[in-house]
Scaffold this motif. Structure first.
Motif, PDB file in Angstrom:
ATOM      1  N   LEU A 138     -50.228  55.183  16.184  1.00 18.22           N
ATOM      2  CA  LEU A 138     -49.850  55.234  17.959  1.00 18.22           C
ATOM      3  C   LEU A 138     -48.112  54.658  17.865  1.00 18.22           C
ATOM      4  O   LEU A 138     -47.661  54.141  17.331  1.00 18.22           O
ATOM      5  CB  LEU A 138     -50.500  54.020  18.475  1.00 18.22           C
ATOM      6  N   THR A 139     -47.579  55.568  19.022  1.00 25.25           N
ATOM      7  CA  THR A 139     -46.260  55.069  19.350  1.00 25.25           C
ATOM      8  C   THR A 139     -46.311  54.913  20.694  1.00 25.25           C
ATOM      9  O   THR A 139     -46.742  55.869  21.657  1.00 25.25           O
ATOM     10  CB  THR A 139     -45.252  56.487  19.181  1.00 25.25           C
ATOM     11  N   VAL A 140     -45.535  53.888  21.037  1.00 24.43           N
ATOM     12  CA  VAL A 140     -45.137  53.488  22.292  1.00 24.43           C
ATOM     13  C   VAL A 140     -43.566  53.488  22.376  1.00 24.43           C
ATOM     14  O   VAL A 140     -42.898  53.082  21.866  1.00 24.43           O
ATOM     15  CB  VAL A 140     -45.657  52.185  22.662  1.00 24.43           C
ATOM     16  N   ALA A 141     -43.142  54.462  23.168  1.00 22.50           N
ATOM     17  CA  ALA A 141     -41.901  54.914  23.531  1.00 22.50           C
ATOM     18  C   ALA A 141     -41.197  54.434  24.802  1.00 22.50           C
ATOM     19  O   ALA A 141     -41.816  54.503  25.777  1.00 22.50           O
ATOM     20  CB  ALA A 141     -41.667  56.434  23.397  1.00 22.50           C
ATOM     21  N   SER A 142     -39.861  54.383  24.933  1.00 28.01           N
ATOM     22  CA  SER A 142     -39.167  54.046  26.207  1.00 28.01           C
ATOM     23  C   SER A 142     -39.097  55.281  27.200  1.00 28.01           C
ATOM     24  O   SER A 142     -39.421  55.278  28.250  1.00 28.01           O
ATOM     25  CB  SER A 142     -37.682  53.695  25.707  1.00 28.01           C
ATOM     26  N   TRP A 143     -38.981  56.266  26.406  1.00 22.88           N
ATOM     27  CA  TRP A 143     -38.661  57.632  27.330  1.00 22.88           C
ATOM     28  C   TRP A 143     -39.636  58.702  26.785  1.00 22.88           C
ATOM     29  O   TRP A 143     -40.115  58.648  25.733  1.00 22.88           O
ATOM     30  CB  TRP A 143     -37.329  58.169  27.099  1.00 22.88           C
TER      31      TRP A 143
END
Length: 212
Positions: A138-143
């Motif tokens: 999983l990746t949680v990104a700002s943009w």
């Protein structure tokens, strides 16, 4: 950026017979600098496929050089000009070109499950104690995407809201909410990626924080 001033009078209006012969030219105004391979430049580094041979002189021939002397076989040619379509929108580039692989054809940006992490810095895959490289979970990104003129990753439903986008646009412009709908800012527009080992029964996990 350099801007050419307007003509002193309307040429096509004064001499309409010349109007059909008009063609658009873009003055480049080259200046010394340190361009990167992914930028438009004159004489600078080029984006070049790693599996494609660099072009070289094909051997002596008449008038290879301006002074009339022959060329030398095998001498690497030097780059003259590289233009990105986004920098010269006035020119008719062929369809389906200017698509940069890293930005628009490779790893999917934004918050996601599965796939590959979109590294901003160098890749840093965590290893499990069993010696296996852990899988991206999983990746949680700002943009959700980097630029407002992105042709690939902006959802089709959100593209109307991108009209008039710009980093200098007002803070309440709709494009900002499209790019960052969750209102996150992890470091400097970075993100957190989670990894797990799918070979170990307890599926141990780790994370990496990545930002510019």
């Amino acid at each position: 950026m350099r801007t050419t001033g307007p003509a002193p009078f309307d040429v096509a209006g004064e001499m309409p017979e010349l109007a059909p012969y008009a063609r658009t030219a873009v003055r480049l105004h080259p200046r010394r600098g340190e361009p990167a391979a992914g930028q438009s430049s004159m004489g600078g580094p080029l984006l070049w496929p790693v599996d494609e041979a660099w072009p070289a002189c094909d051997g002596p021939g008449a008038y290879d050089h301006f002074d009339g002397s022959p060329g030398e076989d095998g001498v690497p040619l030097v780059p003259v000009l590289q233009l990105l379509a986004e920098d010269v929108p006035e020119l008719p580039f062929p369809e389906a070109t200017g698509w940069p692989y890293e930005d628009e054809l490779g790893v999917v940006p934004g918050t996601k499950v599965g796939g590959y992490p979109g590294w901003t810095q160098g890749p840093e895959w965590p290893e499990c104690r069993c010696g296996r490289t852990r899988d991206h979970l999983l990746t949680v990104a700002s943009w959700e995407f980097s630029r407002g003129d992105d042709r690939r990753w902006i959802p089709l439903e959100d593209r109307p809201a991108m009209a008039g986008w710009g980093f200098d646009a007002p803070d309440d412009h709709p494009w900002r909410a499209v790019q960052n709908p969750a209102g996150l800012m992890l470091g400097d527009a970075g993100g957190i990626s989670l990894f797990e080992c799918r070979a170990c029964p307890e599926r141990p996990f780790g994370y990496r924080f990545d930002c510019s």
